[in-house]
Enzyme design. Sequence first.
Site, PDB file in Angstrom:
ATOM      1  N   GLU A   1       0.823  -1.219   0.000  1.00 36.95           N
ATOM      2  CA  GLU A   1       0.000   0.000   0.000  1.00 36.95           C
ATOM      3  C   GLU A   1       0.858   1.272   0.000  1.00 36.95           C
ATOM      4  OE1 GLU A   1      -2.961  -0.411  -0.695  1.00 36.95           O
ATOM      5  OE2 GLU A   1      -3.745  -2.211   0.267  1.00 36.95           O
TER       6      GLU A   1
ATOM      7  N   HIS B   1      -2.736   2.017   8.115  1.00 42.76           N
ATOM      8  CA  HIS B   1      -3.834   1.225   7.557  1.00 42.76           C
ATOM      9  C   HIS B   1      -3.962  -0.056   8.375  1.00 42.76           C
ATOM     10  CE1 HIS B   1      -6.274  -1.193   4.947  1.00 42.76           C
ATOM     11  NE2 HIS B   1      -5.291  -2.045   4.757  1.00 42.76           N
TER      12      HIS B   1
ATOM     13  N   HIS C   1      -7.236  -3.309   9.748  1.00 42.52           N
ATOM     14  CA  HIS C   1      -8.510  -3.972   9.460  1.00 42.52           C
ATOM     15  C   HIS C   1      -9.385  -4.071  10.725  1.00 42.52           C
ATOM     16  CE1 HIS C   1      -6.040  -6.296   6.132  1.00 42.52           C
ATOM     17  NE2 HIS C   1      -6.183  -5.011   5.853  1.00 42.52           N
TER      18      HIS C   1
ATOM     19  N   GLU D   1     -17.112  10.709  23.212  1.00 42.35           N
ATOM     20  CA  GLU D   1     -15.758  10.996  22.749  1.00 42.35           C
ATOM     21  C   GLU D   1     -15.642  11.171  21.228  1.00 42.35           C
ATOM     22  OE1 GLU D   1     -13.471   7.560  23.595  1.00 42.35           O
ATOM     23  OE2 GLU D   1     -11.573   8.631  23.606  1.00 42.35           O
TER      24      GLU D   1
ATOM     25  N   HIS E   1     -12.890  -3.865   3.834  1.00 36.81           N
ATOM     26  CA  HIS E   1     -11.440  -4.047   3.930  1.00 36.81           C
ATOM     27  C   HIS E   1     -10.849  -3.431   5.200  1.00 36.81           C
ATOM     28  CE1 HIS E   1      -7.267  -3.805   1.789  1.00 36.81           C
ATOM     29  NE2 HIS E   1      -7.137  -3.838   3.099  1.00 36.81           N
TER      30      HIS E   1
HETATM   31  O1  2HA Z   1      -0.532  -4.854   3.948  1.00 30.66           O
HETATM   32  O2  2HA Z   1      -3.493  -4.784   4.513  1.00 30.66           O
HETATM   33  O3  2HA Z   1      -4.267  -3.762   2.182  1.00 30.66           O
HETATM   34  C1  2HA Z   1      -1.542  -5.746   3.665  1.00 30.66           C
HETATM   35  C2  2HA Z   1      -2.818  -5.038   3.543  1.00 30.66           C
HETATM   36  C3  2HA Z   1      -3.213  -4.647   2.192  1.00 30.66           C
HETATM   37 ZN    ZN Z   2      -5.442  -4.056   4.139  1.00 35.30          ZN
END
Ligand code: 2HA
Ligand code: ZN
Length: 271
Positions: free
Chosen positions: A116, A139, A141, A169, A210
């Site tokens: 990414e 980033h 999940h 909050e 995602h």
């Molecule tokens: O790095 O999360 O979006 C692996 C991921 C790709």
């Molecule tokens: Zn990811």
Amino acid sequence: MKPFLESDFVNQMKDITSQAYNHNWDERNGGNISLRIDSKDLSNYSDVSTIIRNIKIGFDAREVIGQYYLVTGTGKYFRNISSFPERDLGLVQIAKDGKSVDLLWGFTDGGQPTSEFPAHLMTHCKLQKNNSDKRCVMHCHPTNLIAMSFTLPLQEKKFSQILWRMQAESIVVFPEGVGIIPYMTPGTNEIGRATADKLTRYKIVLWPHHGAFAVGSDLDETFGLIETVEKAASIYSIIKMHGGRMINSINDNNLIELSKRFSVQPNKEFL
Ligand code: 2HA
Ligand code: ZN
């Protein structure tokens, strides 16, 4: 002079990636982080001044030539970073051609920056153009936020209003609300462009089905933002599990009072 391995930058990366893994946000190789570092803050380290190798990055980063980023490696597991920081992290400088990076430290097994990296660098380009103090891009999940992207319309106003109302909050931490892009293929320049564009107006963007993509002044602040959004999403999910009917709530007036008390400007389109 001390080795870069002993720097606060590496220590914070070890800490935050472990915490994120323990929150179940980063299964297997899920998630990635980059942190912009000033050259003056690298002068104390003995082992970051020679180029180990050059790595192609597949897009044009001319706007940030010469900048330094500490970044997680592609295919690496957050679960392992604290044990193998020199293998799973890399310190890179954007090379003079703008299309590659010079590796100065880390990625000892031949590794490369996260898949990414386009989204990270495109975001850093926009932040730096606007003289932003935000140096960290993260980033991951977060489970409940992802779940919400399957059951609700993918509308920024709708998501932001729900998340603001789940706890006092929320509006204080993300008064802009949350940005949302359409579902897109990860790791592409297209998702990078769409994300970087949203992050000029929001600090956190939902990648439907995602994860989340967020920016902050440092690792702690960025992590805290994701934590707050995910906490709100968890409360929402639990309310749904309890049957979904709310007999009490945080209303618009409460949100306006909160914004006044904590001197934040809530997104006027959402309140
Ligand atoms: O790095 O999360 O979006 C692996 C991921 C790709
Ligand atoms: Zn990811």
